[in-house]
Write a protein that holds these residues in place. Structure first.
Motif, PDB file in Angstrom:
ATOM      1  N   LEU A  44       0.840  -1.193   0.000  1.00  0.00           N
ATOM      2  CA  LEU A  44       0.000   0.000   0.000  1.00  0.00           C
ATOM      3  C   LEU A  44       0.876   1.243   0.000  1.00  0.00           C
ATOM      4  O   LEU A  44       1.861   1.315   0.743  1.00  0.00           O
ATOM      5  N   HIS A 203      -3.358   1.529  -4.095  1.00  0.00           N
ATOM      6  CA  HIS A 203      -3.184   2.821  -3.433  1.00  0.00           C
ATOM      7  C   HIS A 203      -4.420   3.138  -2.599  1.00  0.00           C
ATOM      8  O   HIS A 203      -4.498   4.178  -1.951  1.00  0.00           O
ATOM      9  N   GLN A 205      -6.528   2.668   0.471  1.00  0.00           N
ATOM     10  CA  GLN A 205      -6.346   2.203   1.843  1.00  0.00           C
ATOM     11  C   GLN A 205      -7.523   1.362   2.322  1.00  0.00           C
ATOM     12  O   GLN A 205      -7.340   0.353   3.009  1.00  0.00           O
ATOM     13  N   ILE A 217       3.224  -0.797   4.150  1.00  0.00           N
ATOM     14  CA  ILE A 217       3.085   0.583   3.692  1.00  0.00           C
ATOM     15  C   ILE A 217       4.448   1.085   3.232  1.00  0.00           C
ATOM     16  O   ILE A 217       5.429   1.021   3.981  1.00  0.00           O
ATOM     17  N   TYR A 233      -3.929   0.622  11.856  1.00  0.00           N
ATOM     18  CA  TYR A 233      -4.948   1.634  12.144  1.00  0.00           C
ATOM     19  C   TYR A 233      -4.876   2.102  13.600  1.00  0.00           C
ATOM     20  O   TYR A 233      -4.935   3.302  13.878  1.00  0.00           O
ATOM     21  N   VAL A 245      -3.390   5.959   6.574  1.00  0.00           N
ATOM     22  CA  VAL A 245      -4.353   4.890   6.854  1.00  0.00           C
ATOM     23  C   VAL A 245      -5.517   5.468   7.656  1.00  0.00           C
ATOM     24  O   VAL A 245      -5.400   5.702   8.851  1.00  0.00           O
TER      25      VAL A 245
END
Length: 377
Positions: A44, A203, A205, A217, A233, A245
């Motif tokens: 991500l 891309h 989230q 990430i 998170y 995020v």
């Protein structure tokens, strides 16, 4: 913050100090990571962070400038893509419009040497169609299918060769929001059913959080943080991750005191805030710049004058905007000394007669445990 992983026999993918240069540009910088067998793993990050290059290195479309890359415990450096036990599903699917659905799905099997018996190919195509819930669609043409059905054909074609890993290069980007959510659920279900490793590049989230067992990430070719969706998170280790995020409110200032995990910050407007340091983050020091991060859903709204628990952080403000989101309402509130604050209030806590409207003066409060103090990285 990148932590060197430990490698073991239950890992399908291993990057060991992998770097990739493109004409002087470092696309991947000393990458160390491992992907557990049978997991759903996601890269991500924003455009240009190195996630797609990492996927292409696994696929064999690119070779490392330096470092080692292993698939299923075997080094694949220098091995071409067609000799690797992986298959990829592209964003545009790359289906053959002149072929039927069955011919598209069986294409890879028909390229194998020595040739596979036609009856075996037919059997495996039918099994693949059943897996992706397209039984009875074998003789249709690609243009007769919806976008979601085409995506399932691409998945079946990639899975029929029984790869060690299935690589997904933003395969849902072209779908509308409702269909994309349906396909996310289908991908999760399919991954559990077939039991092989799925590696997704995205891309988005929300897509990564909803589908992955583990997320990596990336920024500027490096891993900033990796972990489960809930870990990323709830316990981001930097302001960058907290900002990337989910939605977060940040209150910037200077650390004035540290007592164990409790951190006290003085903001630029001389306000005092209390929070806790994130687990695994670089240790904070007094006098350094930092930010208090509070998720919008962790903030409670109440009318001015209502009694609140004394152990909660409380500030006042005026509602500037309210957006109805169905199950939640999103408020933008202008506060004195803290700037604009976003609050996500569940519908269950509101009614049409009791929800706040722009112009209302309100009290905002949250628990100190809900506030993370993060270095400004």
């Amino acid at each position: 913050m990148s932590t060197r992983p430990s490698y073991s026999n239950n890992m399908d993918i291993e990057f060991r100090n992998v770097t990739k240069h493109f004409e002087g540009v470092v696309a991947v910088d000393n990458l160390c990571l491992s992907v557990k067998r049978g997991s759903f793993y996601s890269f991500l990050g924003p455009s240009g962070c190195g996630k797609t290059t990492s996927l292409r290195l696994i696929a064999g479309f690119e070779q490392p400038t330096q470092g080692e890359l292993f698939i299923g415990g075997a080094s694949v450096v220098g091995i071409p893509s067609y000799k690797r036990p992986v298959n990829m599903v592209f964003q545009q699917y790359a289906l053959f419009p002149h072929m039927t659905v069955s011919d598209n799905i069986g294409y890879g099997l028909r390229q194998i040497s020595p040739k596979i018996d036609k009856l075996e190919v037919r059997k495996r195509v039918d099994e693949a169609l059943e897996k992706v819930r397209l039984s009875g669609y074998g003789e249709r043409r690609i243009w007769e299918l919806s976008g979601g059905q085409q995506q399932r054909v691409a998945l079946a074609r990639a899975l029929i060769n029984r790869p060690t890993c299935l690589l997904l290069d933003e395969p849902l980007a072209a779908l509308d929001r409702k269909l994309r959510r349906e396909m996310q659920i289908e991908l999760q279900t399919l991954q559990r059913d077939v039991g092989i490793t799925f590696i997704l590049v995205t891309h988005d989230q929300e897509e990564a959080l909803s589908m992955s067992d583990e997320i990596c990430i990336m920024r500027e070719g490096q891993i900033i943080q990796s972990g489960s969706p809930q870990e990323l998170y709830d316990q981001p280790q930097s302001r960058y991750v907290a900002d990337f995020v989910g939605k977060t409110n940040f209150f910037s200032g200077t650390i004035t005191e540290i007592k164990g995990s409790k951190v006290i910050i003085e903001t630029g407007s001389n306000e005092i805030l209390v929070g806790t340091q994130a687990k695994g983050a670089i240790p904070l020091v007094c006098g350094s710049k930092a930010s208090v991060a509070v998720r919008p859903g962790m903030i409670s709204l109440s009318a001015l004058g209502e009694t609140k628990k004394s152990d909660r952080i409380s500030i006042h403000g005026q509602i500037m905007n309210r957006i109805f989101l169905g199950e939640n309402s999103e408020y933008l509130i202008n506060t004195k000394g803290y700037g604009e604050v976003m609050v996500l209030s569940p519908k269950s806590l509101e009614s049409d007669n009791e929800s706040f409207v722009p112009g209302d003066m309100v009290s905002l409060s949250w628990s100190p445990e809900a506030a993370l103090v993060l270095g400004d990285v």
